[in-house]
Enzyme design. Structure first.
Site, short mmCIF file in Angstrom:
data_model
loop_
_atom_site.label_atom_id
_atom_site.label_comp_id
_atom_site.label_asym_id
_atom_site.label_seq_id
_atom_site.Cartn_x
_atom_site.Cartn_y
_atom_site.Cartn_z
N HIS A 113 0.85 -1.23 0.03
CA HIS A 113 0.02 0.02 0.00
C HIS A 113 0.79 1.37 -0.08
O HIS A 113 0.33 2.10 0.48
CB HIS A 113 -1.01 0.17 1.33
CG HIS A 113 -2.00 -1.19 1.23
ND1 HIS A 113 -3.06 -1.20 0.76
CD2 HIS A 113 -1.69 -2.44 1.70
CE1 HIS A 113 -3.67 -2.35 0.81
NE2 HIS A 113 -3.02 -3.09 1.67
N GLU A 130 10.07 6.41 -17.58
CA GLU A 130 8.95 7.20 -17.98
C GLU A 130 8.60 6.85 -19.53
O GLU A 130 7.46 6.66 -19.71
CB GLU A 130 9.20 8.71 -17.79
CG GLU A 130 9.19 9.27 -16.42
CD GLU A 130 9.75 10.75 -16.36
OE1 GLU A 130 9.53 11.24 -15.28
OE2 GLU A 130 10.06 11.24 -17.43
#
Length: 463
Positions: free
Chosen positions: A185, A328
């Site tokens: 998480h 990216e």
């Protein structure tokens, strides 16, 4: 028509029209150029290569079967192979968004090869009667999709994935004893080694290799021989099997004929299946890229666990800034591939009765996905994963302050006291070992052993 271009007159069953004088193609290709000024996107190089190989193989088989004069066959084979090599790509101007059968692209290949063969032979070679003998656009284009995609996967994508997996595995071995804070998480969790983390990545890539290889067997089945609707009309009964065998000797892939031509013409399920495997690979690469970006974040206000290679200045206004440009770029590739899969899925549903009518867009998107993934995986391996540095001080500091280590004491002190220790350690910004020594009543040496992050990466309960 532009006044600055010289034209010649060509004709087909619909009549006469002007074609650029120096064009190798003829009337049907010119009609497609005029009918589909839609995107400016042309059929990929790998697809044109496949068309050349198909026409070369077909001419050879028709000669073997005694259906095509040897001199015409040999001229077609030579010029079709030249097309496959990329020597005449400028003469393939048809837009991707064309007739759904790809007839325009098939006739483009027939016309170009016929013109070249006529020139070299000194006699008329007909685009339909000779170059397209025993074929239909309805079996040539599905075959072109399968041939081009199979070759690109075998020659480019799978080697790139093997390279990426090997680089990750090599780096994983280097970091098997480098302990860091695990995260679930995006929150602190029990420790892992950096090597274990990379092992997870490598396994994702290895699974993708297995998935793609499994699907490649179905993609290498060819529809050629089914001709117009799957019955094989106008083709010799041995044409399809002989062609698959001939093409296998010409390439790096073992091709075989479709067991059912009706499925081969009317459906593109193998292409849809392979696109799904490419999408899964894209999902894996996106996860790996995002992990790299998070681990590299900072260098001061982020995690700062690793430092990716500094490849270029990261900002036009902030001096000294360096960004994770390779992850990216790979993430954008993954987004494109996932989008391509949606297009291929929709196109795959367009098999109406005996023919799928979105074949060119399937070819374009499938081949783009393969090319992007092959290139991106090599860039990711060589320009990001191979060369990142590990900030061991940051890893050790985060480990020392990680209150979640108290999980290791659950079986000794219970969950509730563990939670109390963790909350106090976090609130007071103190090492969990220090707080546990005060609150648990356990011997400090025993606690140090139980809370050793390196031992905790081994898992299990000691006997």
């Amino acid at each position: 028509m532009s006044e600055n271009i010289n034209y010649r007159i060509e004709k087909d069953s619909l009549g006469e029209l002007q074609v650029p004088a120096d064009a190798l193609y003829a009337a049907q290709t010119q009609r497609a150029v005029q009918n589909f000024p839609i995107s400016g996107l042309k059929m990929p190089r790998s697809f044109i290569r496949a068309l050349g190989l198909i026409k070369c193989g077909c001419a050879s088989v028709n000669q073997e079967l005694g259906l095509l004069d040897s001199s015409i066959s040999e001229a077609i084979q030579a010029e079709a192979f030249a097309v496959a090599e990329g020597r005449y790509d400028d003469h393939f101007p048809v837009d991707v968004f064309q007739t759904g059968s790809g007839t325009s692209s098939n006739m483009n290949a027939n016309e170009v090869i016929a013109a070249l063969a006529s020139r070299s032979l000194g006699a008329k070679v007909h685009p339909n009667d000779h170059v397209n003998m025993g074929q239909s656009s309805n079996d040539v284009i599905p075959t072109g999709i399968h041939v081009s995609a199979s070759l690109e996967i075998a020659e480019e994508l799978l080697p790139s994935l093997e390279h990426l997996a090997s680089i990750i595995e090599s780096r994983s071995r280097n970091f098997q004893n480098t302990v860091k804070t695990g995260r679930t998480h995006l929150m602190d969790a029990m420790p892992v080694t950096l090597g274990q983390e990379l092992d997870g990545w490598a396994t994702q890539i290895r699974y993708s290799i297995a998935r793609i290889t499994g699907s490649l067997g179905r993609l290498s089945e060819l529809a050629l021989g089914g001709t117009a609707v799957g019955t094989g009309v106008n083709a010799h009964r041995e044409f399809g099997p002989r062609f698959a065998s001939t093409l296998s000797t010409m390439t790096t892939v073992s091709f075989r004929v479709k067991s059912n031509y009706f499925e081969g013409l009317s459906a593109q399920d193998a292409a849809v299946e392979m696109s799904g495997q490419l999408k899964t690979l894209a999902v894996s690469l996106m996860k790996i890229s995002n992990d790299l970006r998070w681990m590299n974040s900072g260098p001061l206000a982020g995690l700062g666990e690793i430092a990716l290679p500094a490849l270029q200045p990261g900002s036009s206004i902030m001096p000294g800034k360096v960004n994770p440009v390779i992850p990216e770029a790979v993430s954008m590739v993954c987004a494109q591939v996932i989008g391509n899969d949606a297009t291929i899925t929709m196109a795959g549903q367009s098999g109406n009765f005996q023919l799928n009518v979105m074949l060119p867009v399937i070819a374009y998107n499938l081949l783009q996905s393969i090319e992007l993934l092959a290139n991106a995986t090599r860039v990711l391996a060589d320009n990001a994963i191979r060369g990142f540095d590990v900030n061991t001080e940051n890893l050790e500091e985060a480990l020392a302050r990680n209150p979640i280590l108290v999980t290791a004491l659950n079986n000794v002190i219970g969950y509730d006291l563990g939670a109390k220790i963790a909350k106090q350690a976090y609130a007071q910004k103190r090492p969990v070992l220090e707080v546990a020594t005060e609150l648990s009543g356990l011997d400090a040496a025993k606690l140090k052993e139980l809370l050793d992050p390196a031992k905790l990466t081994k898992g299990g309960i000691s006997g």
